[in-house]
Scaffold this motif. Structure first.
Motif, short mmCIF file in Angstrom:
data_model
loop_
_atom_site.label_atom_id
_atom_site.label_comp_id
_atom_site.label_asym_id
_atom_site.label_seq_id
_atom_site.Cartn_x
_atom_site.Cartn_y
_atom_site.Cartn_z
N ILE A 9 69.61 15.15 -11.78
CA ILE A 9 70.83 14.36 -11.70
C ILE A 9 70.51 13.07 -10.97
O ILE A 9 70.17 13.08 -9.78
CB ILE A 9 71.95 15.11 -10.95
N THR A 10 70.60 11.94 -11.68
CA THR A 10 70.31 10.67 -11.02
C THR A 10 71.47 10.28 -10.11
O THR A 10 72.63 10.61 -10.37
CB THR A 10 70.05 9.54 -12.05
N GLY A 11 71.14 9.59 -9.03
CA GLY A 11 72.16 9.14 -8.10
C GLY A 11 72.96 10.27 -7.48
O GLY A 11 74.16 10.13 -7.24
N ILE A 54 80.01 11.90 -6.54
CA ILE A 54 80.23 12.80 -7.67
C ILE A 54 78.94 13.50 -8.07
O ILE A 54 78.95 14.68 -8.44
CB ILE A 54 80.83 12.01 -8.86
N GLY A 55 77.81 12.81 -8.01
CA GLY A 55 76.54 13.42 -8.37
C GLY A 55 76.22 14.64 -7.53
O GLY A 55 75.76 15.67 -8.04
N LEU A 56 76.47 14.55 -6.23
CA LEU A 56 76.21 15.67 -5.33
C LEU A 56 77.19 16.81 -5.59
O LEU A 56 76.81 17.99 -5.59
CB LEU A 56 76.30 15.22 -3.87
N VAL A 57 78.45 16.48 -5.84
CA VAL A 57 79.44 17.52 -6.14
C VAL A 57 79.04 18.28 -7.40
O VAL A 57 79.10 19.52 -7.44
CB VAL A 57 80.84 16.89 -6.30
N MET A 58 78.62 17.56 -8.44
CA MET A 58 78.18 18.23 -9.66
C MET A 58 76.93 19.07 -9.41
O MET A 58 76.80 20.17 -9.96
CB MET A 58 77.94 17.21 -10.77
N ALA A 59 76.02 18.57 -8.58
CA ALA A 59 74.81 19.33 -8.25
C ALA A 59 75.18 20.65 -7.60
O ALA A 59 74.63 21.72 -7.94
CB ALA A 59 73.91 18.51 -7.33
N GLN A 60 76.11 20.62 -6.67
CA GLN A 60 76.54 21.85 -6.00
C GLN A 60 77.20 22.81 -6.99
O GLN A 60 76.94 24.02 -6.95
CB GLN A 60 77.51 21.50 -4.86
N GLY A 61 78.02 22.28 -7.87
CA GLY A 61 78.69 23.14 -8.84
C GLY A 61 77.73 23.76 -9.83
O GLY A 61 77.81 24.95 -10.14
N LEU A 62 76.79 22.96 -10.34
CA LEU A 62 75.81 23.48 -11.29
C LEU A 62 74.90 24.52 -10.64
O LEU A 62 74.52 25.51 -11.27
CB LEU A 62 74.97 22.32 -11.84
N ALA A 63 74.57 24.31 -9.37
CA ALA A 63 73.74 25.28 -8.65
C ALA A 63 74.43 26.63 -8.53
O ALA A 63 73.79 27.68 -8.57
CB ALA A 63 73.39 24.73 -7.27
N GLN A 64 75.76 26.62 -8.40
CA GLN A 64 76.50 27.88 -8.29
C GLN A 64 76.41 28.71 -9.56
O GLN A 64 76.64 29.93 -9.53
CB GLN A 64 77.97 27.58 -7.95
N ASN A 77 68.03 13.13 -7.36
CA ASN A 77 67.45 11.78 -7.36
C ASN A 77 68.33 10.83 -6.56
O ASN A 77 69.56 10.87 -6.66
CB ASN A 77 67.32 11.23 -8.78
N ASP A 78 67.67 9.97 -5.79
CA ASP A 78 68.34 8.88 -5.10
C ASP A 78 67.29 7.84 -4.77
O ASP A 78 66.09 8.16 -4.70
CB ASP A 78 69.03 9.37 -3.82
N ARG A 93 68.93 10.06 1.96
CA ARG A 93 70.07 10.66 1.26
C ARG A 93 69.63 11.81 0.36
O ARG A 93 70.30 12.84 0.28
CB ARG A 93 70.79 9.59 0.43
N ALA A 94 68.52 11.61 -0.33
CA ALA A 94 68.03 12.65 -1.24
C ALA A 94 67.71 13.93 -0.48
O ALA A 94 68.10 15.03 -0.90
CB ALA A 94 66.81 12.16 -2.00
N GLU A 95 67.01 13.80 0.62
CA GLU A 95 66.62 14.98 1.39
C GLU A 95 67.82 15.66 2.02
O GLU A 95 67.91 16.90 2.05
CB GLU A 95 65.61 14.61 2.47
N GLN A 96 68.78 14.87 2.50
CA GLN A 96 69.98 15.46 3.09
C GLN A 96 70.77 16.24 2.04
O GLN A 96 71.26 17.34 2.29
CB GLN A 96 70.86 14.37 3.69
N ALA A 97 70.87 15.67 0.84
CA ALA A 97 71.58 16.36 -0.25
C ALA A 97 70.87 17.65 -0.62
O ALA A 97 71.50 18.69 -0.84
CB ALA A 97 71.70 15.44 -1.46
N ALA A 98 69.54 17.60 -0.72
CA ALA A 98 68.77 18.79 -1.06
C ALA A 98 68.93 19.86 0.01
O ALA A 98 69.06 21.06 -0.31
CB ALA A 98 67.30 18.44 -1.25
N MET A 99 68.94 19.44 1.27
CA MET A 99 69.14 20.40 2.37
C MET A 99 70.51 21.05 2.28
O MET A 99 70.67 22.25 2.53
CB MET A 99 68.96 19.70 3.71
#
Length: 254
Positions: A14-16, A21-31, A39-40, A45-51
């Motif tokens: 997921i770019t950006g 919204i990108g992070l919200v979708m990442a969390q939803g898809l992971a579920q 990607n960022d 920001r990328a590492e914080q989102a991954a964490m």
């Protein structure tokens, strides 16, 4: 049939997606079982989102690269496929917004908007799709917009870019469907995000939006997750070249 929306074992880039919204979708898809590649352009920001995803029990990786730089994109996609694994689903989500009256819009800001919102979709999709073609499988989801169909004051370059992404989605479908690759778009309406916070805080605009939208409210980014899961899963295997509007009915209302 119970596995229609199962994303277990799917790798999704997921770019950006370091925020918004990108992070919200990442969390939803992971579920739903997806392995997420964040990607960022910002390593922090990328590492914080991954964490954040890992803390929620998901498998998450980072891929820090500039989506507007062809060499960076090609290098990053190669490294992801070599070190993480084949990309099963790509979400072209990275985007920026700039606001000026059309007659006063700075050329450099026009170029920036087109580069991030339009050209980057071509660059990342091309790098990912040529690898999907060799596997005869894949899904690409482009984040479009209400402005893929509608214009609005002060954001003409954004509308121009999102309109182009609509047609890029359709053109990619025509060329890639024969390789078992589905290319679709999600077109959000007005959602409460950091990018729209100024409008959210403008009571006159919010009042207008609620009157203009049949659902009579702003959207919550969580309400995009269902569309993202559908277009990532086997449930959409014969859906191609389609824009799925998630807008509370705004587009169809007079």
């Amino acid at each position: 049939m119970n596995n229609l929306f199962n994303l277990q074992g799917k790798r999704i880039l997921i770019t950006g997606s370091g925020q918004g919204i990108g992070l919200v979708m990442a969390q939803g898809l992971a579920q739903y079982g997806a392995e997420i590649i964040i990607n960022d352009i910002s390593p922090e920001r990328a590492e914080q989102a991954a964490m954040t995803l890992r803390d929620e029990g998901a498998t998450a990786h980072t891929a820090v690269f500039n989506v507007t730089d062809p060499d960076s994109v090609e290098t990053a996609i190669h490294q992801i496929e070599q070190n993480v694994g084949p990309i099963d689903v790509l979400f072209n989500n990275a985007g920026i917004q700039r606001r000026h009256p059309f007659t006063e819009f700075p050329v450099q800001e026009w170029n920036d908007v087109i580069s991030v919102n339009q050209t980057a979709v071509f660059l990342v999709s091309q790098a990912v799709a040529k690898r999907m073609v060799t596997r005869n499988a894949g899904k690409i989801v482009n984040i479009c917009s209400m402005q893929s169909e509608l214009g609005r004051d002060t954001i003409t370059p954004y509308a121009a870019a999102k309109g182009a992404v609509k047609m890029l989605t359709r053109g990619m479908c025509v060329e890639l469907a024969r390789h078992n690759i589905q290319v679709n778009g999600i077109a959000p309406g007005y959602f409460k995000t950091a990018m729209t916070q100024t409008l959210v805080d403008d009571q006159a605009f919010t009042d207008w939006l609620c009157k203009r939208t049949p659902a009579a409210r702003w959207g919550d980014p969580q309400e995009l997750v269902g569309a993202a899961v559908f277009l990532s899963s086997s449930a959409s295997n014969f859906v191609n070249g389609h824009l799925l509007f998630v807008d509370g009915g705004m587009l169809v209302a007079v």
